[in-house]
Write a protein that holds these residues in place. Structure first.
Motif, short mmCIF file in Angstrom:
data_model
loop_
_atom_site.label_atom_id
_atom_site.label_comp_id
_atom_site.label_asym_id
_atom_site.label_seq_id
_atom_site.Cartn_x
_atom_site.Cartn_y
_atom_site.Cartn_z
N ALA A 19 99.29 103.69 100.00
CA ALA A 19 98.06 104.01 99.28
C ALA A 19 98.23 105.27 98.51
O ALA A 19 97.89 105.37 97.24
N SER A 116 87.61 102.12 97.99
CA SER A 116 89.07 102.04 98.24
C SER A 116 89.61 103.12 99.10
O SER A 116 90.70 102.75 99.81
N ALA A 120 91.91 102.22 102.38
CA ALA A 120 93.06 102.85 102.54
C ALA A 120 93.22 103.36 104.01
O ALA A 120 94.36 103.57 104.87
N ARG A 213 96.68 94.39 101.48
CA ARG A 213 97.51 95.61 101.18
C ARG A 213 98.08 95.56 99.70
O ARG A 213 98.04 96.86 99.00
N SER A 217 97.12 98.50 96.66
CA SER A 217 98.18 99.39 95.91
C SER A 217 97.83 99.44 94.62
O SER A 217 98.05 100.26 93.80
N MET A 220 94.81 101.66 93.78
CA MET A 220 95.21 102.96 94.12
C MET A 220 96.02 103.37 92.73
O MET A 220 95.72 104.35 92.20
N ILE A 318 91.80 111.01 100.31
CA ILE A 318 92.79 110.36 100.70
C ILE A 318 94.14 111.12 101.35
O ILE A 318 94.53 110.81 102.37
#
Length: 333
Positions: A19, A116, A120, A213, A217, A220, A318
């Motif tokens: 992430a 998001s 993550a 997943r 990505s 991100m 994050i």
């Protein structure tokens, strides 16, 4: 010292996680003026898939959970969304060079939730085999909507007072309807309804879950590119926004962690649930919030609230927030 060592260890590990790696990769591409462009349709599809996966899983869990188990966490989540907006209203708004409506809009965006960032955190908890109640991500709208509604109401009351207007206050029900109709909450609520009222296990396990997943990505990467581009906008407003954008996610997350610990003591709320509650509070909306605030507070400067959230708030939430809450959970629980 154990907390610091664990936090630093998790911070290093976090920089290696997919992430954050994709987020940093996106910022690096933008910094080097890469011509890479990811179509907006792919971004919207990725967001839809992530929220549907979160919603369906939450709905499946809610179906088997007791109402009493969820009630207190839901009430705490509502209170957190409102508290974050009020904190911004009475701190950021009084700093030099900060306009009141800009500060309130910024606080509203930080009170709302980033899908998001939530996604993550869920991936990291699953990778580390840390249990959390699957209905916890479904608390998303309980924080998101009250924060946006309160911010819009406070901003409109302030503007009406400035103009000397009376009897033309914000229509709260209209704000709630607009929030619910937004793409993010619409997808999440649809997923919740499908998980709660139907039997979507096969399509969930065969389609939504395996893609989770990979799509995260991509999201991100897009957010990293936008974060760097938004830095230019943030330079156009008071530097206090940068300070707020760095401090607010961690402050809000730590407040939520404290309240989550009380929930753990009183209701048995899981440590993973406490971490996710902290992530919800520490995140800032990147999907539903900006268009809602643009429409409802047109006099607010988007460079202030979107720039603060995207360029600093989300990376801090994050990269620093998630390992910090995990380290705290490791120490406390």
């Amino acid at each position: 010292m154990d907390l610091v060592a664990d936090f630093l260890s998790r911070l290093v590990t976090q920089f290696q996680s997919p992430a954050l790696a994709f987020l940093i990769g996106g910022m690096a591409l933008a910094a080097f003026r890469s011509q890479l462009e990811i179509p907006d349709a792919i971004y919207k599809f990725a967001v839809f898939m992530l929220l549907m996966r979160i919603g369906i899983e939450g709905g499946l869990e809610i179906r088997d959970a007791s109402f009493a188990e969820m009630l207190l966490p839901a009430l705490v989540t509502i209170a957190l969304g409102c508290l974050i907006v009020l904190l911004g209203r009475f701190t950021l708004a009084y700093l030099p060079g900060v306009k009141m409506e800009d500060a309130i809009a910024t606080a509203g965006l930080f009170g709302a939730v980033s899908a998001s960032t939530l996604a993550a955190a869920m991936v990291i908890l699953e990778e580390e085999d840390i249990f959390y109640e699957a209905w916890v991500p479904a608390l998303y709208p309980f924080m998101d909507i009250p924060a946006l509604v309160l911010a819009i109401v406070l901003a409109n009351l302030h503007l009406a007072k400035q103009d000397g207007a009376s009897g033309n206050g914000p229509k709260i029900w209209s704000i709630i309807k607009d929030s619910l109709r937004g793409s993010a909450l619409s997808a999440l609520i649809l997923g919740l309804a499908l998980g709660l009222l139907t039997r979507p296990e096969q399509v969930f396990e065969g389609f939504y879950d395996p893609l989770f997943r990979g799509l995260l990505s991509i999201l991100m990467l897009i957010m990293g590119m936008e974060a760097y581009q938004r830095l230019n906008e943030l330079r156009k407003v008071a530097h206090w926004y940068a300070v707020y954008a760095f401090a607010a996610p961690l402050t809000h997350g730590l407040i939520a962690f404290g309240l989550g610990y009380l929930l753990h003591v009183t209701t048995g709320f899981s440590p993973g649930g406490v971490v996710l509650l902290s992530v919800l509070a520490g995140s800032s909306s990147d999907i539903s919030g900006p268009p809602t605030l643009r429409a409802a507070i047109p006099t607010a400067n988007p460079s202030s609230y979107i720039g603060s959230s995207t360029s600093i708030g989300t990376p801090v939430a994050i990269a620093i927030g998630i390992p910090l809450y995990l380290a705290l959970a490791q120490m406390v629980f």
